[in-house]
Design an enzyme around this catalytic site. Structure first.
Site, PDB file in Angstrom:
ATOM      1  N   ARG A   1     -14.734 -26.215 -39.875  1.00  0.00           N
ATOM      2  CA  ARG A   1     -15.029 -26.055 -38.454  1.00  0.00           C
ATOM      3  C   ARG A   1     -15.143 -24.557 -38.174  1.00  0.00           C
ATOM      4  NH1 ARG A   1     -11.101 -29.947 -38.994  1.00  0.00           N
ATOM      5  NH2 ARG A   1     -11.656 -32.033 -38.206  1.00  0.00           N
TER       6      ARG A   1
ATOM      7  N   LYS B   1      -7.527 -29.051 -37.259  1.00  0.00           N
ATOM      8  CA  LYS B   1      -7.389 -30.021 -36.162  1.00  0.00           C
ATOM      9  C   LYS B   1      -6.216 -30.962 -36.405  1.00  0.00           C
ATOM     10  CE  LYS B   1     -10.276 -33.188 -33.436  1.00  0.00           C
ATOM     11  NZ  LYS B   1     -11.627 -33.790 -33.331  1.00  0.00           N
TER      12      LYS B   1
ATOM     13  N   HIS C   1     -20.871 -27.196 -34.488  1.00  0.00           N
ATOM     14  CA  HIS C   1     -20.551 -27.988 -35.678  1.00  0.00           C
ATOM     15  C   HIS C   1     -21.739 -28.164 -36.625  1.00  0.00           C
ATOM     16  CE1 HIS C   1     -16.562 -28.647 -34.578  1.00  0.00           C
ATOM     17  NE2 HIS C   1     -16.531 -29.961 -34.364  1.00  0.00           N
TER      18      HIS C   1
ATOM     19  N   ARG D   1     -21.143 -27.334 -40.314  1.00  0.00           N
ATOM     20  CA  ARG D   1     -20.219 -28.308 -40.922  1.00  0.00           C
ATOM     21  C   ARG D   1     -20.968 -29.602 -41.231  1.00  0.00           C
ATOM     22  NH1 ARG D   1     -14.709 -29.853 -41.188  1.00  0.00           N
ATOM     23  NH2 ARG D   1     -14.163 -31.890 -40.316  1.00  0.00           N
TER      24      ARG D   1
ATOM     25  N   HIS E   1     -10.737 -34.827 -42.910  1.00  0.00           N
ATOM     26  CA  HIS E   1     -10.672 -36.006 -42.046  1.00  0.00           C
ATOM     27  C   HIS E   1      -9.420 -36.816 -42.364  1.00  0.00           C
ATOM     28  CE1 HIS E   1     -15.318 -36.028 -41.370  1.00  0.00           C
ATOM     29  NE2 HIS E   1     -14.686 -35.269 -40.492  1.00  0.00           N
TER      30      HIS E   1
ATOM     31  N   TYR F   1     -21.546 -40.085 -42.762  1.00  0.00           N
ATOM     32  CA  TYR F   1     -22.542 -39.424 -43.605  1.00  0.00           C
ATOM     33  C   TYR F   1     -23.000 -40.305 -44.773  1.00  0.00           C
ATOM     34  CZ  TYR F   1     -20.574 -35.359 -41.183  1.00  0.00           C
ATOM     35  OH  TYR F   1     -20.135 -34.485 -40.228  1.00  0.00           O
TER      36      TYR F   1
END
Length: 329
Positions: A199, A222, A275, A278, A301, A310
């Site tokens: 990020r 995050k 983003h 990324r 994640h 993705y």
């Protein structure tokens, strides 16, 4: 004892401490609320505390928010920012008595926000913050009434297409960063984001202590969990030399990147500029045959569901449709 009254409400009728002690009676709209109050009242007695909620809880919305912040919110990574936002919501409601809040209060607030141009996603974030406050206070016994917003459904949002840059677009934007950007840090932050899937804030926040030969560690993440990602020797040496000279990347690099994108003339999906690098890393990783589980770890994640956005870009994705479909005999 909990019993249902003829009116349809549920009454708690208990004597904490047994016969001869003060009797507690209170009625609720649902059995779950009554059970929650009974447990809370008994725990208050066991702890030697009084039961102030036997008198009507007259605390205002802002006071309840402060109770949450001091007990829980201040320890969250984004606690101060979230608390400021929640206070603005409470002021928009008119700071009513918190025990009188209803689902309709929020629905009216949300309708006005949408009418004012606020996105459904932002409104869903508001609802999530409010639910987190009341659920936490109910869990810890700071409230005897239930979360007034618990049954509100978030707005269903169609999943946005994940944009990414192709090789030509990457070259154009990075040429703008190299040749026309006055910010001395933006190019390297962009490289880190593109080459490691970080990020923007993660890449911007690293210092020399986050670097090891051909490895960068992100700790301002995050999820709050550290993760390390391999980098090329060239990038390692370039970033190391830059940080030895400047100490950090500063905090305004994203503006320089946005301007470079604007000058390039490349149109990005709305709201994805910060983003886009990324997403580009992740998309190219999958298109070149990278494993989805490896990508999950690299991106940080917490759930594979996020990374699976993705998966459709995998080179064998469509081939598997042909290979795995049912066959007519």
């Amino acid at each position: 004892m909990i019993r249902k009254l003829p009116s349809g409400r549920w009454q708690v009728d208990i004597q904490p401490g047994g016969r001869g002690q003060k009797r507690v009676r209170k009625s609720f709209d649902s059995k779950a609320e009554a059970q929650r109050f009974e447990r809370w009242a008994m725990s208050q007695h066991d702890a030697g505390s009084s039961i102030p909620q036997l008198k009507k809880d007259k605390r205002r919305f802002l006071e309840v928010l402060r109770t949450w912040y001091l007990a829980h919110g201040k320890y969250l990574r984004d606690g101060e920012r979230r608390y400021r936002h929640l206070k603005r919501i409470a002021e928009s409601f008119g700071n009513p008595m918190a025990s009188k809040l209803t689902a309709n209060d929020y629905l009216v607030y949300r309708a006005l926000r949408i009418e004012g141009g606020i996105s459904p996603k932002t409104c869903n974030n508001d609802l999530g913050y409010l639910n987190a406050v009341f659920n936490e206070l109910c869990r810890t016994g700071a409230l005897s009434y239930s979360n007034p917003f618990a049954k509100i459904r978030p707005i269903k949002i169609q999943e946005r297409e994940m944009g990414y840059l192709d090789d030509d677009q990457i070259r154009i934007i990075f040429a703008e960063l190299r040749e026309k950007t006055t910010n001395p840090h933006a190019l390297l932050v962009a490289r880190l984001s593109l080459e490691t899937g970080a990020r923007w804030s993660e890449a911007e926040g690293i210092t020399l202590s986050h670097l090891k030969p051909n490895l960068v560690t992100y700790d301002q993440t995050k999820s709050g969990k550290k993760r390390s990602v391999p980098i090329s020797e060239n990038l390692y040496k370039t970033v190391k030399k830059h940080l030895e000279k400047h100490g950090s990347f500063g905090t305004s690099t994203i503006s320089a990147f946005r301007r470079a994108v604007d000058r390039s003339g490349i149109q990005l999906p709305q709201g994805q500029c910060a983003h886009i690098l990324r997403h580009t890393f992740a998309s190219h990783f999958v298109m070149k045959g990278g494993e989805i589980l490896t990508l999950q770890k690299v991106l940080g994640h917490s759930s594979i569901v996020m990374t699976m956005r993705y998966a459709h870009l995998a080179p064998d994705h469509l081939d598997q449709v042909l290979q795995c479909k049912p066959k007519i005999q």
